[in-house]
Design an enzyme around this catalytic site. Structure first.
Site, mmCIF file in Angstrom:
data_model
loop_
_atom_site.group_PDB
_atom_site.id
_atom_site.type_symbol
_atom_site.label_atom_id
_atom_site.label_comp_id
_atom_site.label_asym_id
_atom_site.label_seq_id
_atom_site.Cartn_x
_atom_site.Cartn_y
_atom_site.Cartn_z
ATOM 1 N N GLN A 76 1.177 33.510 52.599
ATOM 2 C CA GLN A 76 0.571 34.843 52.694
ATOM 3 C C GLN A 76 0.166 35.414 51.334
ATOM 4 O O GLN A 76 -0.476 36.461 51.274
ATOM 5 C CB GLN A 76 1.543 35.798 53.391
ATOM 6 C CG GLN A 76 2.773 36.122 52.552
ATOM 7 C CD GLN A 76 3.816 36.924 53.301
ATOM 8 O OE1 GLN A 76 4.529 36.407 54.155
ATOM 9 N NE2 GLN A 76 3.908 38.194 52.978
ATOM 10 N N CYS A 85 3.097 38.978 56.615
ATOM 11 C CA CYS A 85 3.977 38.008 57.279
ATOM 12 C C CYS A 85 3.902 38.146 58.793
ATOM 13 O O CYS A 85 3.948 37.172 59.522
ATOM 14 C CB CYS A 85 5.410 38.245 56.818
ATOM 15 S SG CYS A 85 5.960 39.945 57.079
ATOM 16 N N HIS A 241 10.798 41.539 57.027
ATOM 17 C CA HIS A 241 9.922 40.368 56.945
ATOM 18 C C HIS A 241 9.886 39.681 58.313
ATOM 19 O O HIS A 241 10.863 39.761 59.060
ATOM 20 C CB HIS A 241 10.525 39.427 55.879
ATOM 21 C CG HIS A 241 9.728 38.207 55.613
ATOM 22 N ND1 HIS A 241 8.434 38.244 55.152
ATOM 23 C CD2 HIS A 241 10.040 36.888 55.728
ATOM 24 C CE1 HIS A 241 7.996 37.000 54.992
ATOM 25 N NE2 HIS A 241 8.944 36.154 55.345
ATOM 26 N N ASN A 263 8.554 29.857 57.451
ATOM 27 C CA ASN A 263 8.209 31.043 56.670
ATOM 28 C C ASN A 263 6.734 30.969 56.265
ATOM 29 O O ASN A 263 6.063 29.961 56.513
ATOM 30 C CB ASN A 263 9.132 31.102 55.437
ATOM 31 C CG ASN A 263 9.158 32.483 54.799
ATOM 32 O OD1 ASN A 263 8.594 33.438 55.328
ATOM 33 N ND2 ASN A 263 9.803 32.587 53.652
#
Ligand SMILES: *[C@@H]1O[C@H](CO)[C@@H](O)[C@H](O)[C@H]1NC(C)=O
Ligand SMILES: *[C@@H]1O[C@H](CO)[C@@H](O)[C@H](O)[C@H]1NC(C)=O
Ligand SMILES: *[C@@H]1O[C@H](CO)[C@@H](O)[C@H](O)[C@H]1NC(C)=O
Length: 298
Positions: A76, A85, A241, A263
């Protein structure tokens, strides 16, 4: 009309190059919605109908029946740091579910987080944070295209001049450098909603595919993670997040139960961009907070 669109693309590219993004790795990219969104649930959710005994002790969409059912890790922060995110996790989990729905026998191009930054109401999400459920609400109504015609740029540009947003989701340029909006494949979802807690999360992931969950990420255990199971005994009461949860397991040596997730910090972070996070103790507040799911219309 075509000329106006070409001009619009040009104007927007200028805006993008001039825009300064204030989001950093330290900013929070999860933002609580001002008002809770209604879910759009059509079929009985797995956690209400699955017999818990069918849910295995370990499960990972990276290896189900010897098949890799998940989309690639994204970043990102490149080409421009963006607190989105929520968009990466939501479209990542949805892309995974398209791979699962096609038995990974068809080429599935990852869906575009940029569409959400370009078109979704900033209250649902922007480079300054957002919600995965908000992303699914947008996709349910408007559909979404893939990264081949709306690549990730890491900027909010929800104003492509005067062109309506539903016509800016896909574009290309020819070999002479002339760029225009085009009509490309658009993907929809049939329903979306949330699950909370270990049992609901497992049933949903097992029966239908990855989900987007939020965690408290401003912890050294997460930020400086290089591998193994993330273990942070602090009980956090909020999340910052969003990540995609794709499975779970148990560490053979320590017996510690964990979640498996992808992630959006690139492959240099964690285990090639992936992580394991202690499960069953609300580590990083993951289990007390809702996770979002969506069912792709295939
Ligand atoms: C994996 O194989 C089992 C047993 O054949 C089958 O029931 C299941 O649907 C398969 N899972 C996927 C995702 O293809
Ligand atoms: C965009 O929305 C407008 C108004 O709702 C509609 O007339 C038009 O056909 C849509 N365009 C596309 C590409 O879906
Ligand atoms: C979370 O709330 C509990 C109970 O109110 C409190 O004991 C704990 O310190 C809080 N955690 C953080 C990180 O603020």
């Amino acid at each position: 009309m075509a000329a106006a669109k070409v001009l619009a693309v040009f104007v927007t590219l200028m805006v993008i190059f001039c825009e300064v993004s204030f989001s950093t790795k330290d900013g929070s990219c999860y933002k609580e919605l001002k008002e809770p969104l209604p879910n759009h649930i059509v079929t009985k959710p797995p956690h209400q109908k699955l017999n818990p005994s069918v849910i295995p002790d370990s499960f990972d969409w990276r290896d189900v029946n010897n098949t890799y059912f998940v989309s690639p890790v994204t970043n990102q922060f490149l080409p421009s740091p963006c607190g989105c995110c929520w968009a990466h996790a939501a479209v990542g989990a949805l892309t995974d579910r398209m791979m699962i729905a096609t038995q990974a026998k068809r080429s599935i191009v990852p869906l575009s987080p940029q569409v959400l930054l370009d078109c979704a109401d900033p209250d649902l999400g922007s480079c300054h944070g957002g919600s995965a459920l908000g992303a699914y609400k947008f996709i349910f109504k408007n559909g979404i295209t893939d990264i081949t015609c709306s690549p990730f740029m890491g900027v909010d540009s929800f104003y492509w001049a005067e062109v309506p947003c539903n016509e800016t989701m896909c574009r290309t340029c020819d070999r002479f450098g002339k760029c225009s909006f085009i009509k490309g494949p658009t993907y929809f979802i049939s329903e979306y909603g949330t699950v909370t807690g270990e049992d609901q999360m497992k049933a949903e992931v097992f029966a239908r595919g990855p989900i987007a969950c939020s965690v408290y990420a401003h912890s050294a255990a997460f930020e400086e993670y290089t591998g193994g199971v993330i273990h942070d005994p602090v009980q956090y009461n909020s999340t910052t997040h969003v990540v995609a949860v794709t499975g779970w397991g148990t560490d053979e040596k320590t017996g510690m139960k964990y979640w498996i997730g992808r992630n959006s910090f690139g492959t240099a972070w964690g285990e090639d961009g992936w992580f394991k996070l202690q499960r069953g103790v609300n580590a990083l507040d993951i289990e007390k907070h809702t996770c979002a799911w969506a069912v792709p219309k295939m």
